[in-house]
Motif scaffolding. Sequence first.
Motif, PDB file in Angstrom:
ATOM      1  N   SER A  45     -16.368  12.415  20.412  1.00 12.43           N
ATOM      2  CA  SER A  45     -15.358  12.215  19.382  1.00 12.43           C
ATOM      3  C   SER A  45     -14.846  13.539  18.853  1.00 12.43           C
ATOM      4  O   SER A  45     -15.554  14.545  18.866  1.00 12.43           O
ATOM      5  CB  SER A  45     -15.934  11.383  18.240  1.00 12.43           C
ATOM      6  N   ALA A  46     -13.597  13.504  18.375  1.00 12.35           N
ATOM      7  CA  ALA A  46     -12.989  14.720  17.861  1.00 12.35           C
ATOM      8  C   ALA A  46     -13.537  15.081  16.476  1.00 12.35           C
ATOM      9  O   ALA A  46     -13.400  16.206  16.012  1.00 12.35           O
ATOM     10  CB  ALA A  46     -11.469  14.562  17.798  1.00 12.35           C
ATOM     11  N   TYR A  47     -14.147  14.116  15.819  1.00 11.14           N
ATOM     12  CA  TYR A  47     -14.735  14.347  14.502  1.00 11.14           C
ATOM     13  C   TYR A  47     -15.910  15.312  14.651  1.00 11.14           C
ATOM     14  O   TYR A  47     -16.776  15.123  15.507  1.00 11.14           O
ATOM     15  CB  TYR A  47     -15.223  13.018  13.912  1.00 11.14           C
ATOM     16  N   LEU A  48     -15.918  16.360  13.849  1.00 15.06           N
ATOM     17  CA  LEU A  48     -16.933  17.398  14.015  1.00 15.06           C
ATOM     18  C   LEU A  48     -18.335  16.832  13.825  1.00 15.06           C
ATOM     19  O   LEU A  48     -18.555  15.922  13.036  1.00 15.06           O
ATOM     20  CB  LEU A  48     -16.689  18.540  13.015  1.00 15.06           C
ATOM     21  N   ASN A  49     -19.276  17.422  14.543  1.00 15.16           N
ATOM     22  CA  ASN A  49     -20.698  17.096  14.423  1.00 15.16           C
ATOM     23  C   ASN A  49     -21.045  15.642  14.779  1.00 15.16           C
ATOM     24  O   ASN A  49     -21.946  15.068  14.198  1.00 15.16           O
ATOM     25  CB  ASN A  49     -21.215  17.402  13.009  1.00 15.16           C
ATOM     26  N   THR A  50     -20.297  15.060  15.701  1.00 15.86           N
ATOM     27  CA  THR A  50     -20.666  13.711  16.139  1.00 15.86           C
ATOM     28  C   THR A  50     -21.139  13.738  17.595  1.00 15.86           C
ATOM     29  O   THR A  50     -21.524  12.714  18.140  1.00 15.86           O
ATOM     30  CB  THR A  50     -19.472  12.739  16.056  1.00 15.86           C
ATOM     31  N   SER A  51     -21.110  14.934  18.210  1.00 15.91           N
ATOM     32  CA  SER A  51     -21.353  15.010  19.653  1.00 15.91           C
ATOM     33  C   SER A  51     -22.789  14.708  20.035  1.00 15.91           C
ATOM     34  O   SER A  51     -23.046  14.187  21.117  1.00 15.91           O
ATOM     35  CB  SER A  51     -20.979  16.398  20.165  1.00 15.91           C
ATOM     36  N   ALA A  83     -24.296  12.541  23.144  1.00 16.32           N
ATOM     37  CA  ALA A  83     -25.217  13.021  24.184  1.00 16.32           C
ATOM     38  C   ALA A  83     -26.400  12.079  24.337  1.00 16.32           C
ATOM     39  O   ALA A  83     -27.025  12.018  25.390  1.00 16.32           O
ATOM     40  CB  ALA A  83     -25.695  14.424  23.869  1.00 16.32           C
ATOM     41  N   GLN A  84     -26.707  11.323  23.262  1.00  9.15           N
ATOM     42  CA  GLN A  84     -27.846  10.418  23.334  1.00  9.15           C
ATOM     43  C   GLN A  84     -27.459   9.000  23.753  1.00  9.15           C
ATOM     44  O   GLN A  84     -28.282   8.103  23.710  1.00  9.15           O
ATOM     45  CB  GLN A  84     -28.547  10.385  21.970  1.00  9.15           C
ATOM     46  N   ASN A  85     -26.193   8.801  24.141  1.00  7.52           N
ATOM     47  CA  ASN A  85     -25.777   7.435  24.454  1.00  7.52           C
ATOM     48  C   ASN A  85     -26.451   6.897  25.714  1.00  7.52           C
ATOM     49  O   ASN A  85     -26.479   5.714  25.963  1.00  7.52           O
ATOM     50  CB  ASN A  85     -24.250   7.314  24.512  1.00  7.52           C
ATOM     51  N   ALA A 145     -18.710   7.660  19.699  1.00  7.24           N
ATOM     52  CA  ALA A 145     -19.652   8.561  20.364  1.00  7.24           C
ATOM     53  C   ALA A 145     -20.928   7.817  20.748  1.00  7.24           C
ATOM     54  O   ALA A 145     -21.423   7.939  21.868  1.00  7.24           O
ATOM     55  CB  ALA A 145     -19.967   9.749  19.462  1.00  7.24           C
ATOM     56  N   GLU A 146     -21.450   7.025  19.821  1.00 11.30           N
ATOM     57  CA  GLU A 146     -22.705   6.315  20.074  1.00 11.30           C
ATOM     58  C   GLU A 146     -22.589   5.317  21.216  1.00 11.30           C
ATOM     59  O   GLU A 146     -23.499   5.152  22.015  1.00 11.30           O
ATOM     60  CB  GLU A 146     -23.159   5.585  18.804  1.00 11.30           C
ATOM     61  N   LEU A 147     -21.415   4.648  21.262  1.00 12.43           N
ATOM     62  CA  LEU A 147     -21.193   3.697  22.345  1.00 12.43           C
ATOM     63  C   LEU A 147     -21.020   4.397  23.683  1.00 12.43           C
ATOM     64  O   LEU A 147     -20.978   3.768  24.735  1.00 12.43           O
ATOM     65  CB  LEU A 147     -19.959   2.844  22.060  1.00 12.43           C
ATOM     66  N   GLY A 148     -20.867   5.716  23.626  1.00  9.88           N
ATOM     67  CA  GLY A 148     -20.684   6.475  24.859  1.00  9.88           C
ATOM     68  C   GLY A 148     -19.277   6.359  25.420  1.00  9.88           C
ATOM     69  O   GLY A 148     -19.039   6.640  26.583  1.00  9.88           O
TER      70      GLY A 148
END
Lengths: 308, 467
Positions: free
Chosen positions: B381-387, B391-393, B374-377
């Motif tokens: 990710s399907a893992y909960l609470n990583t979105s 969004a900040q990538n 997620a961080e790399l954009g």
Amino acid sequence: MMNKKNVAISGNHRRPGLTYWEKSQNLWGWLFIFPTMLGLVILNIWPMLQSFYQTFFRTGDFGRGNIYIGGQNYIQLLKDSEVWQALWNTLKLTLLQVPVSIAIALVLAVLLNRKMRGRAVYRAIFFLPMIAAPAAVAMVWKWLYNSQFGLLNHLFHTKIEWISNPAIAWISIAVIGIWSSIGYNMVLFLAGLQDIPKDYYEAGAIDGATGPAAFFRITLPLLSPMIFFVLVTSVISGLQVFDSIYMIMSKSNPALPKTQTIVYLFYQYSFVNGNKGYGSTIVILLLAVIMLITALQMKLQKKWVFYN
Amino acid sequence: MKTKSILSALLAGALTLTMTACSSSGSSTGTTTTKSADTQATDTGATTATGDESTATSEDSLTPSGSSDALEVLIWDTNQQPGIQEILDEFTEKTGIKTDLQVKSWDSYWTLLEAAAQAGGLPDVMWMHSNVSQMYMKNGLLLKLDDYIADSTEIDLSNYMSEITDLYTYDGATYGIPKDYDTIALWYNKTMFDAAGLSYPDATWTWDDLYENAKKLTKSDGSQYGFTLSPSNNQAGYYNVIYSMGGKVLSDDKKTSAYDDPTTIEAMELVGKIVADTCPDVTTMSETGDDVLFESGTVAMTTQGSWMVPAFKSNEYVAENCDVAVLPYAASTKTRASICNGLGWTASATSERPDDCWTLLEWLGSKDMQLKQAELGVTMSAYLNTSDAWAQNTDLFNLQAYLDVTTEQTGDATNELILRPYTYKTTVWEDAANQAFVSAWTDTSQMESVCKSVAQEMNTAISQENS
């Protein structure tokens, strides 16, 4: 082409009462064509029989659990307007591509058969398309043809939809075919031209046949076996066009139904939809068409091909 | 002479036939546009994009370019390749297990995978998509993961979006670790809106607002269009209109088509109106993908999936001139619907090193790596609470637009996430629908009759599935 000839002729060699020498020749003959035969059987004939066998099945996922359905695929084929349209598209493409390509290649070959400056360079340039991978060729043409950003429209200041207008897309596809095959055909014709003894032209010149007359009265008839060979192979490869359609036509292209070829349709069914049974049936139809056309050409050749 | 010519004719013909049975090798081609692969990261439309640089990828077979002791990993999206490679490199560093990442274009990916499955040579680890996941799971081609998951401290399936987990579960057994999920949002060209003196799209927009604004942004000389929506852009395009208006593509039991549903037809009529008045000709859209038309500044708006963000981020023109807003909603239902889908990481059932495959799957599904993805954009990710990390990538775009639709309500409209419609062999009816809609796009007055014939065709296709 060579191996086909070998197989075809080898049948005539079996005569009773062979001498030792003949027997030895026979053995060595077979031995020499054995590797080719092996390749032909494993890579061509066996898969061909398998394809034919598959047409009687509804093939399961990943080729497992095939269900025998008799002639149903053939019945579906007869009623499938998409297939007949594709067959017509293929024939149309071949009818345009083959004569034009042969005519241009022939003219080029005659021109490049003279003594002239840069002859080798020209020959190399015209042969170049043959060296490029067909998929790469199609890709470049796709960019050239693009109606928004393509070079063609940019150069001519037009807004022609070269590959998405159903009326002209098939011609655009044929142009690619012509462009790619000219070089190959030209080289074959050059080889044919060099087999023609100069004496004929000298004799012709004495009788007043020069220029066009020499071309039509001497060159064409003596080149006819080569033209025939090029014709037969070009027609067969024309009927099997796939790369350019696959690379250039997107599935949402309005021109696709009017340009997709039989082999493209076969690919869609066999490898995209996973329906190998019906895909094989489509390709059997193509086999029948190719055999028919080739047999017809073989028959007609007596009327115009001159063997010395 | 006669037999000879017949025989030659036979043999000449035989050469054609050979093509059927030699599976993968005869069919593949040398080069593909990466662009078109990207466009359809999770969408299955047709190959559309042109005008972009292309990368040559070897399509013929799975040829490990690295050492033979590396795990083969196969994916289809070049946009994600750098990020995934980074995650894999870290894996090799940690565990000593080498990997060999290969990317194929969307179309050849599935052709290749099917041929490989038939020959018993699937890559060790690969992406799976809901379009065909049922078929692969049912035929036992994927490694069953239940025992591994039970013993694992890293993987707990309750940590992932349940919709995505469900996609890779068959008969109660798990075959895939959820990789990502995606939603749809509306991209717009700020410069064009400014020039026309219009305010940017926001949460108050309905599909009618989109139509009105798009019409104003369409220039009569064909130099600029308000919107673009190719007939093959279903997941990121018209599916969203259909579901927000309360229509459907597929019945709830996945047995019949819903294209003949009156609400669906009504939605498609609206789509037709948008296409006719605000989009480039269907011929243009078929040659140049929606994303490329947007990237080249030809159209003012397009709806695109979250998987397109890496591509737009790296496009200078888009980075400078464009931004993204939440999808419009349907005025009639006060509902905003975004199609949602997610990929799964799966392993081959016939891999010689199932344990190593699992170690890799565990790594890819672990909280740290999902967060890193997620961080790399790379994707959400399907893992909960990583979105939020995703969004900040980048601060180039308001990526929150993709997350807003996952909440209960935005503005006046209720949000709904709709799982991308799928059956046992989705591709077959989806391709047929895409092709059929071309004629409705060409002449939008035929929309209703085309919808009805698509429904019929789709029903036949579904009834022939071997599920």
